[in-house]
Design a protein around this motif. Sequence first.
Motif, PDB file in Angstrom:
ATOM      1  N   THR A  24     -34.312  47.528   3.407  1.00  0.00           N
ATOM      2  CA  THR A  24     -32.910  47.777   3.255  1.00  0.00           C
ATOM      3  C   THR A  24     -32.277  46.501   2.894  1.00  0.00           C
ATOM      4  O   THR A  24     -32.977  45.447   3.181  1.00  0.00           O
ATOM      5  CB  THR A  24     -32.336  48.098   4.589  1.00  0.00           C
ATOM      6  N   VAL A  25     -31.408  46.686   1.876  1.00  0.00           N
ATOM      7  CA  VAL A  25     -30.577  45.178   1.516  1.00  0.00           C
ATOM      8  C   VAL A  25     -29.430  45.382   1.838  1.00  0.00           C
ATOM      9  O   VAL A  25     -28.599  46.365   1.201  1.00  0.00           O
ATOM     10  CB  VAL A  25     -31.021  45.393  -0.103  1.00  0.00           C
ATOM     11  N   ALA A  26     -28.826  44.380   2.395  1.00  0.00           N
ATOM     12  CA  ALA A  26     -27.503  44.369   2.746  1.00  0.00           C
ATOM     13  C   ALA A  26     -26.802  42.959   2.026  1.00  0.00           C
ATOM     14  O   ALA A  26     -27.512  41.954   2.006  1.00  0.00           O
ATOM     15  CB  ALA A  26     -27.409  44.145   4.376  1.00  0.00           C
ATOM     16  N   VAL A  27     -25.397  43.025   1.687  1.00  0.00           N
ATOM     17  CA  VAL A  27     -25.022  42.119   1.112  1.00  0.00           C
ATOM     18  C   VAL A  27     -23.712  41.662   1.724  1.00  0.00           C
ATOM     19  O   VAL A  27     -23.053  42.393   2.242  1.00  0.00           O
ATOM     20  CB  VAL A  27     -24.529  42.491  -0.437  1.00  0.00           C
ATOM     21  N   LEU A  28     -23.583  40.119   1.689  1.00  0.00           N
ATOM     22  CA  LEU A  28     -22.340  39.622   2.565  1.00  0.00           C
ATOM     23  C   LEU A  28     -21.949  38.248   1.743  1.00  0.00           C
ATOM     24  O   LEU A  28     -22.920  37.720   1.395  1.00  0.00           O
ATOM     25  CB  LEU A  28     -22.799  39.316   3.972  1.00  0.00           C
ATOM     26  N   GLY A  29     -20.720  38.384   1.447  1.00  0.00           N
ATOM     27  CA  GLY A  29     -20.345  37.169   0.745  1.00  0.00           C
ATOM     28  C   GLY A  29     -19.026  36.402   1.278  1.00  0.00           C
ATOM     29  O   GLY A  29     -18.457  37.291   2.023  1.00  0.00           O
ATOM     30  N   VAL A  30     -18.692  35.421   0.667  1.00  0.00           N
ATOM     31  CA  VAL A  30     -17.305  34.687   1.346  1.00  0.00           C
ATOM     32  C   VAL A  30     -16.352  35.729   0.733  1.00  0.00           C
ATOM     33  O   VAL A  30     -15.330  36.101   1.755  1.00  0.00           O
ATOM     34  CB  VAL A  30     -17.151  33.449   0.370  1.00  0.00           C
ATOM     35  N   ASP A  31     -16.135  36.201  -0.292  1.00  0.00           N
ATOM     36  CA  ASP A  31     -15.020  37.129  -0.841  1.00  0.00           C
ATOM     37  C   ASP A  31     -15.586  38.621  -0.866  1.00  0.00           C
ATOM     38  O   ASP A  31     -14.918  39.347  -1.480  1.00  0.00           O
ATOM     39  CB  ASP A  31     -14.223  36.701  -1.865  1.00  0.00           C
ATOM     40  N   GLU A  32     -16.463  38.750  -0.118  1.00  0.00           N
ATOM     41  CA  GLU A  32     -17.218  40.322  -0.359  1.00  0.00           C
ATOM     42  C   GLU A  32     -17.544  40.917   1.157  1.00  0.00           C
ATOM     43  O   GLU A  32     -18.105  40.084   1.985  1.00  0.00           O
ATOM     44  CB  GLU A  32     -18.439  40.230  -1.183  1.00  0.00           C
ATOM     45  N   ALA A  33     -17.099  41.917   1.384  1.00  0.00           N
ATOM     46  CA  ALA A  33     -17.125  42.471   2.643  1.00  0.00           C
ATOM     47  C   ALA A  33     -18.811  42.992   2.692  1.00  0.00           C
ATOM     48  O   ALA A  33     -19.424  43.201   1.764  1.00  0.00           O
ATOM     49  CB  ALA A  33     -16.309  43.961   2.668  1.00  0.00           C
ATOM     50  N   PHE A  34     -19.154  42.776   3.930  1.00  0.00           N
ATOM     51  CA  PHE A  34     -20.596  43.539   4.264  1.00  0.00           C
ATOM     52  C   PHE A  34     -20.826  44.822   3.641  1.00  0.00           C
ATOM     53  O   PHE A  34     -20.060  45.675   4.086  1.00  0.00           O
ATOM     54  CB  PHE A  34     -20.775  43.333   5.731  1.00  0.00           C
ATOM     55  N   HIS A  35     -21.660  45.049   3.195  1.00  0.00           N
ATOM     56  CA  HIS A  35     -22.130  46.454   2.552  1.00  0.00           C
ATOM     57  C   HIS A  35     -23.925  46.442   2.491  1.00  0.00           C
ATOM     58  O   HIS A  35     -24.334  45.638   2.119  1.00  0.00           O
ATOM     59  CB  HIS A  35     -21.411  47.123   1.442  1.00  0.00           C
TER      60      HIS A  35
END
Length: 93
Positions: A24-35
């Motif tokens: 599973t790949v999850a993405v989280l960034g400074v100006d990006e919501a966790f998805h």
Amino acid sequence: MIKDALIAVRETLQGETLKSSICTVAVLGVDEAFHILDQETVQKLIDAFEIVVETEAAAAEPDAAAEPDAAAEGAAAADEGAAADEGAAPMEI
């Protein structure tokens, strides 16, 4: 970063093929919501990165041919009084 993560996961698999069904790949960034990326997107990324990995492996093959030369140089250095383990990786000592 996703590419590096997927390649790292692929390298830990022992004889098993990396597929989106086992990671599973999850993405989280400074100006990006966790998805979480859907399996189809992850599989497309894996497929795209496999081409890169195969290309890198093919490019590394000429290095394998150069290794006997390095071994011969190491033997020559040992003959000249240099330490026999010079240039060896710590795991080879």
